[in-house]
Design a protein around this motif. Structure first.
Motif, PDB file in Angstrom:
ATOM      1  N   GLY A  34       0.822  -1.198   0.000  1.00 18.51           N
ATOM      2  CA  GLY A  34       0.000   0.000   0.000  1.00 18.51           C
ATOM      3  C   GLY A  34       0.859   1.251   0.000  1.00 18.51           C
ATOM      4  N   LEU A  35       0.215   2.404  -0.087  1.00 18.37           N
ATOM      5  CA  LEU A  35       0.932   3.671  -0.046  1.00 18.37           C
ATOM      6  C   LEU A  35       1.518   3.891   1.338  1.00 18.37           C
ATOM      7  N   ASP A  36       2.805   4.215   1.365  1.00 16.21           N
ATOM      8  CA  ASP A  36       3.474   4.472   2.653  1.00 16.21           C
ATOM      9  C   ASP A  36       3.104   5.876   3.141  1.00 16.21           C
ATOM     10  N   THR A  37       2.163   5.936   4.050  1.00  8.31           N
ATOM     11  CA  THR A  37       1.727   7.208   4.616  1.00  8.31           C
ATOM     12  C   THR A  37       2.249   7.316   6.043  1.00  8.31           C
ATOM     13  N   ILE A  38       2.885   8.425   6.339  1.00  9.92           N
ATOM     14  CA  ILE A  38       3.447   8.612   7.684  1.00  9.92           C
ATOM     15  C   ILE A  38       2.330   9.042   8.637  1.00  9.92           C
ATOM     16  N   ILE A  39       2.034   8.183   9.591  1.00  9.31           N
ATOM     17  CA  ILE A  39       1.049   8.488  10.629  1.00  9.31           C
ATOM     18  C   ILE A  39       1.805   8.456  11.955  1.00  9.31           C
ATOM     19  N   PRO A  40       2.107   9.618  12.533  1.00  9.54           N
ATOM     20  CA  PRO A  40       2.958   9.664  13.727  1.00  9.54           C
ATOM     21  C   PRO A  40       2.388   8.857  14.895  1.00  9.54           C
ATOM     22  N   GLY A  41       3.220   7.979  15.459  1.00 13.04           N
ATOM     23  CA  GLY A  41       2.846   7.219  16.642  1.00 13.04           C
ATOM     24  C   GLY A  41       2.012   5.988  16.374  1.00 13.04           C
ATOM     25  N   ILE A  42       1.798   5.628  15.104  1.00  9.93           N
ATOM     26  CA  ILE A  42       0.920   4.494  14.805  1.00  9.93           C
ATOM     27  C   ILE A  42       1.436   3.206  15.427  1.00  9.93           C
ATOM     28  N   GLU A  43       2.747   3.121  15.626  1.00 12.09           N
ATOM     29  CA  GLU A  43       3.330   1.906  16.221  1.00 12.09           C
ATOM     30  C   GLU A  43       2.953   1.747  17.688  1.00 12.09           C
ATOM     31  N   LYS A  44       2.462   2.810  18.320  1.00 12.74           N
ATOM     32  CA  LYS A  44       2.082   2.737  19.735  1.00 12.74           C
ATOM     33  C   LYS A  44       0.654   2.228  19.942  1.00 12.74           C
ATOM     34  N   PHE A  45      -0.102   2.174  18.863  1.00 12.59           N
ATOM     35  CA  PHE A  45      -1.510   1.800  18.980  1.00 12.59           C
ATOM     36  C   PHE A  45      -1.658   0.333  19.374  1.00 12.59           C
ATOM     37  N   GLU A  46      -2.468   0.072  20.388  1.00 18.06           N
ATOM     38  CA  GLU A  46      -2.626  -1.298  20.898  1.00 18.06           C
ATOM     39  C   GLU A  46      -3.839  -2.021  20.315  1.00 18.06           C
ATOM     40  N   GLY A  47      -4.628  -1.312  19.509  1.00 18.68           N
ATOM     41  CA  GLY A  47      -5.764  -1.949  18.849  1.00 18.68           C
ATOM     42  C   GLY A  47      -5.363  -2.524  17.500  1.00 18.68           C
ATOM     43  N   THR A  48      -6.332  -2.659  16.614  1.00 15.88           N
ATOM     44  CA  THR A  48      -6.110  -3.223  15.277  1.00 15.88           C
ATOM     45  C   THR A  48      -5.970  -2.110  14.265  1.00 15.88           C
ATOM     46  N   VAL A  49      -4.920  -2.197  13.441  1.00 16.17           N
ATOM     47  CA  VAL A  49      -4.756  -1.285  12.314  1.00 16.17           C
ATOM     48  C   VAL A  49      -5.073  -2.062  11.038  1.00 16.17           C
ATOM     49  N   ALA A  50      -6.029  -1.577  10.261  1.00 10.25           N
ATOM     50  CA  ALA A  50      -6.452  -2.277   9.046  1.00 10.25           C
ATOM     51  C   ALA A  50      -6.280  -1.363   7.842  1.00 10.25           C
ATOM     52  N   HIS A  51      -5.660  -1.897   6.798  1.00 13.54           N
ATOM     53  CA  HIS A  51      -5.561  -1.184   5.526  1.00 13.54           C
ATOM     54  C   HIS A  51      -6.606  -1.776   4.591  1.00 13.54           C
ATOM     55  N   PRO A  52      -7.416  -0.961   3.908  1.00  8.20           N
ATOM     56  CA  PRO A  52      -8.474  -1.502   3.046  1.00  8.20           C
ATOM     57  C   PRO A  52      -7.977  -2.485   1.998  1.00  8.20           C
ATOM     58  N   GLN A  53      -6.744  -2.280   1.524  1.00  7.83           N
ATOM     59  CA  GLN A  53      -6.205  -3.171   0.495  1.00  7.83           C
ATOM     60  C   GLN A  53      -5.854  -4.552   1.055  1.00  7.83           C
TER      61      GLN A  53
END
Length: 481
Positions: free
Chosen positions: A147-166
């Motif tokens: 997918g497109l590499d989009t910089i989202i600051p602090g995303i690595e700290k999130f303890e829930g689920t990260v989902a990419h539509p693709q």
């Protein structure tokens, strides 16, 4: 034993299946095959599995002109489109021409042999070499693996689920969850009403708004035409309607941007609930038509906002925390699931390496001839559609252009055709794709250039392309050998 074809088509989605049909019917004496990297045909519509996935164009023009879409619903689900593509393959007798699990890794042209040698990975196991006189790349315009590499600051700290539509997680349960969708494009506009039916609450977080246009899933005028006219007449009238209206709309947007903006403001405000203001959430920074318009079938996007289970927030992310998102405004969004609907990573030629006589072709250094062949690259076409209107219209007319060129080659007794810039003429570069979306801007270094003159100009639209194919000089700045 060498396997040799007159034409190899790469990709078995809408573009590849359409190209295969055109070759089969217009060039019946040519030996061809279709190579599909994935394990199924269907392209985008088989790959994407996110909730509510559907078309963002009417199926009358998005479908195949030789196998008309017969349902009344003009906006179709992903599964319906996959079934339509597969049924078309069967009805047109193309199933034996398609080889699934065949990913092209390298395509190398030899001027000595006057052929392409394709290094192909079969079912992720073994490699074979397939030779072709001509390649038609119908592999889409985005990277299916990344997918497109989009910089989202602090995303690595999130303890829930990260989902990419693709790459939607299988069996992701979002019932009774707090969901934040990052993005404002067609995917986000689709996800919000679908997920809000099950989730506890869904927030669409956007940095900048898009235009959202409500359209009917089934148009009343289409129903009337089908009811009172024979199908062979009604289907043609309906097709012309969907050919003309989008073009007229885009032209109106181009010449009267202020009127359009004011009209959209009034129309959008009338559909919003009282607790969601028009500004800043529905006031885009660009004029309508400069980016693809997001569609809301039967107003489902606005309907979900009225339920208060969904909301739009316009802000910038300061940082992602363990349990949500902190915004630059100081507000916080609680989240169990974050969906990153931030765009696609553009990639041409299916990610294959293109070489001409051993030299790697740097795509971004080349101009695109009529939007479908690359400068200095022989016997190869790139079948990409329109970005602001129906994709399939653009793919199909370019396929017909390429097939017509093959006919000219035969008449001239030529084996090779190569686009060459006239060294005596100056050409100034421009962006190939005609929209200003962020993911398009991010891909400038990996796409060909358009020019400002002759066959190097960016494609203007379907009607101009049709005139060019039927009546224009299609040999301008081509070298026949």
């Amino acid at each position: 034993m060498e396997e040799m074809f007159d034409i190899v088509i790469v990709g078995a989605g809408l573009a590849g299946v359409g190209a295969a049909y055109r070759v089969q019917t217009m060039l019946p004496n040519k030996r061809f095959t279709v190579l599909e990297a994935r394990g199924q045909i269907g392209g985008t519509w088989d790959l994407f599995k996110y909730p509510g996935i559907r078309s963002d164009s009417d199926l009358t023009t998005y479908g195949f002109p030789f196998a008309p879409w017969s349902k009344e619903r003009q906006i179709a689900s992903g599964s319906e489109i996959v079934n339509y593509i597969r049924n078309t393959v069967l009805e047109c007798g193309l199933e034996d021409k398609i080889r699934i699990g065949h990913r092209v890794l390298v395509a190398e042209w030899s001027s000595e042999r006057k052929k392409w040698a394709l290094k192909v990975l079969v079912n992720s196991k073994s490699e074979v070499t397939i030779y072709a006189n001509f390649i038609m790349w119908a592999s889409g315009y985005y990277d299916q693996l990344r997918g497109l590499d989009t910089i989202i600051p602090g995303i690595e700290k999130f303890e829930g689920t990260v989902a990419h539509p693709q790459f939607w997680p299988e069996n992701l349960d979002y019932s009774d969850k707090q969901v934040v969708i990052i993005g404002s494009g067609a995917t986000a506009i689709t996800l919000l009403p679908t997920m809000s039916k099950t989730a506890e609450h869904v927030t669409m977080l956007q940095r900048s708004p898009s235009y959202v246009l409500t359209i009917p899933t089934v148009a009343v005028e289409d129903q009337i035409l089908r009811k009172y006219l024979p199908s062979w007449i009604s289907s043609r009238l309906i097709r012309w309607k969907y050919l003309l209206l989008p073009r007229l709309t885009m032209e109106f947007c181009k010449y009267f941007p202020g009127i359009v903006r004011a009209g959209m403001r009034k129309f959008t405000t009338s559909q919003l609930p009282a607790h969601i203001p028009h500004d800043p959430h529905f006031e885009p920074r660009y004029n309508m038509g400069e980016q693809r318009i997001c569609l809301a079938p039967d107003g489902d996007f606005f309907e979900c906002l009225r339920t208060k289970k969904a909301v739009v927030v316009t802000d910038t992310i300061k940082t992602v925390t363990a349990h949500g998102i902190e915004l630059e405004s100081g507000n916080r969004l609680a989240a169990d699931i974050i969906v990153t609907a931030t765009g696609l990573k553009i990639q041409l030629f299916g990610g294959a390496e293109i070489r001409v006589d051993g030299e790697l072709v740097k795509i971004c250094d080349k101009y695109a001839w009529n939007g479908t062949m690359l400068q200095d690259v022989p016997n190869a076409s790139l079948l990409i559609g329109y970005t602001s209107t129906s994709w399939t219209l653009g793919v199909d007319i370019m396929t017909q252009l390429v097939i017509k060129l093959m006919g000219v080659m035969e008449k001239r007794g030529a084996d090779v055709i190569t686009p060459r810039l006239d060294p005596t003429m100056v050409v100034n570069p421009a962006q190939l794709l005609d929209i200003t979306s962020t993911y398009v801007k991010a891909a400038v270094g990996s796409t060909p250039k358009a020019g400002d003159r002759g066959p190097w100009r960016r494609r203007a639209g379907y009607y101009e392309d049709c005139l060019k194919v039927m009546f224009g000089d299609i040999t301008e700045e081509l070298v026949f050998e």
